[in-house]
Design a protein around this motif. Structure first.
Motif, PDB file in Angstrom:
ATOM      1  N   THR A   1      -1.854  -3.750   9.025  1.00  0.00           N
ATOM      2  CA  THR A   1      -2.402  -5.071   8.723  1.00  0.00           C
ATOM      3  C   THR A   1      -3.037  -5.643   9.981  1.00  0.00           C
ATOM      4  O   THR A   1      -2.386  -5.713  11.019  1.00  0.00           O
ATOM      5  CB  THR A   1      -1.284  -6.020   8.254  1.00  0.00           C
ATOM      6  OG1 THR A   1      -0.686  -5.477   7.083  1.00  0.00           O
ATOM      7  CG2 THR A   1      -1.830  -7.398   7.941  1.00  0.00           C
TER       8      THR A   1
ATOM      9  N   LEU B   1      -7.513   1.085   7.594  1.00  0.00           N
ATOM     10  CA  LEU B   1      -7.138   2.497   7.478  1.00  0.00           C
ATOM     11  C   LEU B   1      -7.897   3.291   8.525  1.00  0.00           C
ATOM     12  O   LEU B   1      -9.105   3.114   8.697  1.00  0.00           O
ATOM     13  CB  LEU B   1      -7.499   3.013   6.079  1.00  0.00           C
ATOM     14  CG  LEU B   1      -7.629   4.534   5.909  1.00  0.00           C
ATOM     15  CD1 LEU B   1      -6.260   5.214   5.965  1.00  0.00           C
ATOM     16  CD2 LEU B   1      -8.320   4.890   4.595  1.00  0.00           C
TER      17      LEU B   1
ATOM     18  N   VAL C   1      -2.252   3.223   8.449  1.00  0.00           N
ATOM     19  CA  VAL C   1      -2.615   2.053   7.647  1.00  0.00           C
ATOM     20  C   VAL C   1      -1.835   0.878   8.205  1.00  0.00           C
ATOM     21  O   VAL C   1      -0.626   0.968   8.402  1.00  0.00           O
ATOM     22  CB  VAL C   1      -2.253   2.246   6.155  1.00  0.00           C
ATOM     23  CG1 VAL C   1      -2.704   1.037   5.343  1.00  0.00           C
ATOM     24  CG2 VAL C   1      -2.878   3.515   5.607  1.00  0.00           C
TER      25      VAL C   1
ATOM     26  N   ALA D   1     -10.698   3.547  -0.856  1.00  0.00           N
ATOM     27  CA  ALA D   1      -9.906   2.666   0.000  1.00  0.00           C
ATOM     28  C   ALA D   1     -10.146   1.199  -0.347  1.00  0.00           C
ATOM     29  O   ALA D   1      -9.207   0.410  -0.454  1.00  0.00           O
ATOM     30  CB  ALA D   1     -10.232   2.922   1.470  1.00  0.00           C
TER      31      ALA D   1
ATOM     32  N   ILE E   1       0.829  -1.204   0.000  1.00  0.00           N
ATOM     33  CA  ILE E   1       0.000   0.000   0.000  1.00  0.00           C
ATOM     34  C   ILE E   1       0.864   1.255   0.000  1.00  0.00           C
ATOM     35  O   ILE E   1       1.734   1.421   0.849  1.00  0.00           O
ATOM     36  CB  ILE E   1      -0.958   0.004   1.207  1.00  0.00           C
ATOM     37  CG1 ILE E   1      -1.994  -1.115   1.040  1.00  0.00           C
ATOM     38  CG2 ILE E   1      -1.674   1.361   1.322  1.00  0.00           C
ATOM     39  CD1 ILE E   1      -3.002  -1.205   2.123  1.00  0.00           C
TER      40      ILE E   1
ATOM     41  N   ILE F   1      -8.388  -2.017   0.938  1.00  0.00           N
ATOM     42  CA  ILE F   1      -8.412  -1.889   2.395  1.00  0.00           C
ATOM     43  C   ILE F   1      -9.822  -2.234   2.860  1.00  0.00           C
ATOM     44  O   ILE F   1     -10.793  -1.610   2.445  1.00  0.00           O
ATOM     45  CB  ILE F   1      -8.035  -0.463   2.838  1.00  0.00           C
ATOM     46  CG1 ILE F   1      -6.591  -0.167   2.404  1.00  0.00           C
ATOM     47  CG2 ILE F   1      -8.185  -0.314   4.345  1.00  0.00           C
ATOM     48  CD1 ILE F   1      -6.148   1.244   2.673  1.00  0.00           C
TER      49      ILE F   1
ATOM     50  N   ASP G   1      -6.323  -5.479   5.580  1.00  0.00           N
ATOM     51  CA  ASP G   1      -5.679  -4.238   5.998  1.00  0.00           C
ATOM     52  C   ASP G   1      -6.710  -3.224   6.488  1.00  0.00           C
ATOM     53  O   ASP G   1      -7.883  -3.296   6.135  1.00  0.00           O
ATOM     54  CB  ASP G   1      -4.891  -3.642   4.835  1.00  0.00           C
ATOM     55  CG  ASP G   1      -3.830  -4.608   4.339  1.00  0.00           C
ATOM     56  OD1 ASP G   1      -3.171  -5.223   5.198  1.00  0.00           O
ATOM     57  OD2 ASP G   1      -3.681  -4.754   3.121  1.00  0.00           O
TER      58      ASP G   1
END
Ligand SMILES: [Zn+2]
Length: 294
Positions: free
Chosen positions: A227, A235, A225, A260, A202, A266, A233
């Motif tokens: 994991t 945000l 951001v 996103a 990312i 994400i 993932d």
């Protein structure tokens, strides 16, 4: 789910066979193989746990459910591999130069069975039915896991064909080194995830620019951001909106979520839309952004 269970049972069975075979045949390579293969089980078990506990995510005590069990297990996996590798190398060093009488036939037999089992597991976890992130992660562990068993087979073959007994120690040392190399990569990744590091795939700067280019957005700050679990993932960010476009906030939020999700994959987005920003001047990203704009 079922294939995960079967894989785990196979790993346990073949590990027992290797330890027994290693003791009976006097082969260190087979013992190394057992430790090396066991780490596959360590990778599989939490995938099973995470898959079995159907989303208590959102529960008060564990708001992430068992999503992060994966990554904790990977850490355990790496530590186990390290301990095994260290023991094998020490043991190989100790046995070096000693007269050894490894039963090459038994070593080869058990090693071949072990290698076959690892291939079966690799094929089973490749089936598309396994969509779960944990399974994907366990699958990543299976390719390197075939290299150890292959080294054991090679040692057995060498002893059987050439009677070269030292092949057992060489095989064990090779497996230990493979374990160390794999562990290094695994550990670096685990530490990155545990520290909340930005996922490698990312580009946060590009993400911010995409959102800041939306009409009405002044700037983004407090951007994080990370994991949650391999394959998922998240945000979190504050987005400063022009007060005159307050009425458009809902559609703006929709567009941010879409960017996103669709452009950056994400899955979990938390955005605070605001028309005034307090205490954001220290944010290095904001400082850079303002510098760029003025
Ligand atoms: Zn803010």
């Amino acid at each position: 789910m079922t294939s995960l269970r079967i894989s785990l049972a196979l790993v346990v069975a073949v590990t027992i066979a290797r330890v027994a075979g290693g003791i009976v045949s006097g082969s260190l390579a087979l013992l190394a193989d057992a430790g090396y293969g066991l780490t596959l089980g360590v990778a599989l078990a939490p995938a099973l746990l995470a898959a079995g506990s159907d989303a208590p995510a959102g529960a008060v005590r564990r708001t992430f459910g068992y999503q992060r069990a994966d990554i904790v297990a990977s850490l355990a996996n790496a530590l186990v591999l390290w301990a095994v590798a260290a023991w094998i190398l020490l043991e190989a060093w100790g046995r070096f130069g000693e007269v050894s009488d490894v039963d090459g036939g038994l070593l080869l037999g058990v090693a071949v069975i072990g290698l076959a089992v690892h291939f079966i597991i690799m094929l089973m976890l490749r089936q598309p039915a396994q969509k779960h992130g944990g399974a994907a992660h366990a699958r990543e562990q299976t390719l390197p896991s075939v290299m150890g068993p292959a080294a054991a087979v090679l040692a057995g073959l060498t002893i059987q064909m050439f009677g070269w007994q030292a092949a057992d120690l060489a095989g064990a040392a090779l497996i230990a080194v493979l374990a160390l190399v794999n562990t290094w990569r695994l550990l670096a990744h685990v530490v990155h995830v545990l520290r909340g590091g930005t996922p490698e795939h990312i580009d946060v700067d590009r993400l911010c620019r995409r959102i800041e280019d939306l009409p009405g957005v002044t700037l983004m700050h407090d951007v994080h951001v990370w994991t949650q679990t391999p394959g998922s993932d998240a945000l979190a960010a504050h987005v400063l909106v022009d007060p005159e476009r307050r009425a458009e906030m809902d559609s703006l939020l929709d567009r941010i979520r879409t960017i996103a999700r669709e452009e950056f994959n994400i899955r979990h987005v938390t955005v605070q839309l605001e028309t005034t920003a307090v205490n954001w001047k220290e944010d290095p990203r904001v400082a850079a952004r303002l510098g760029r704009r003025r």
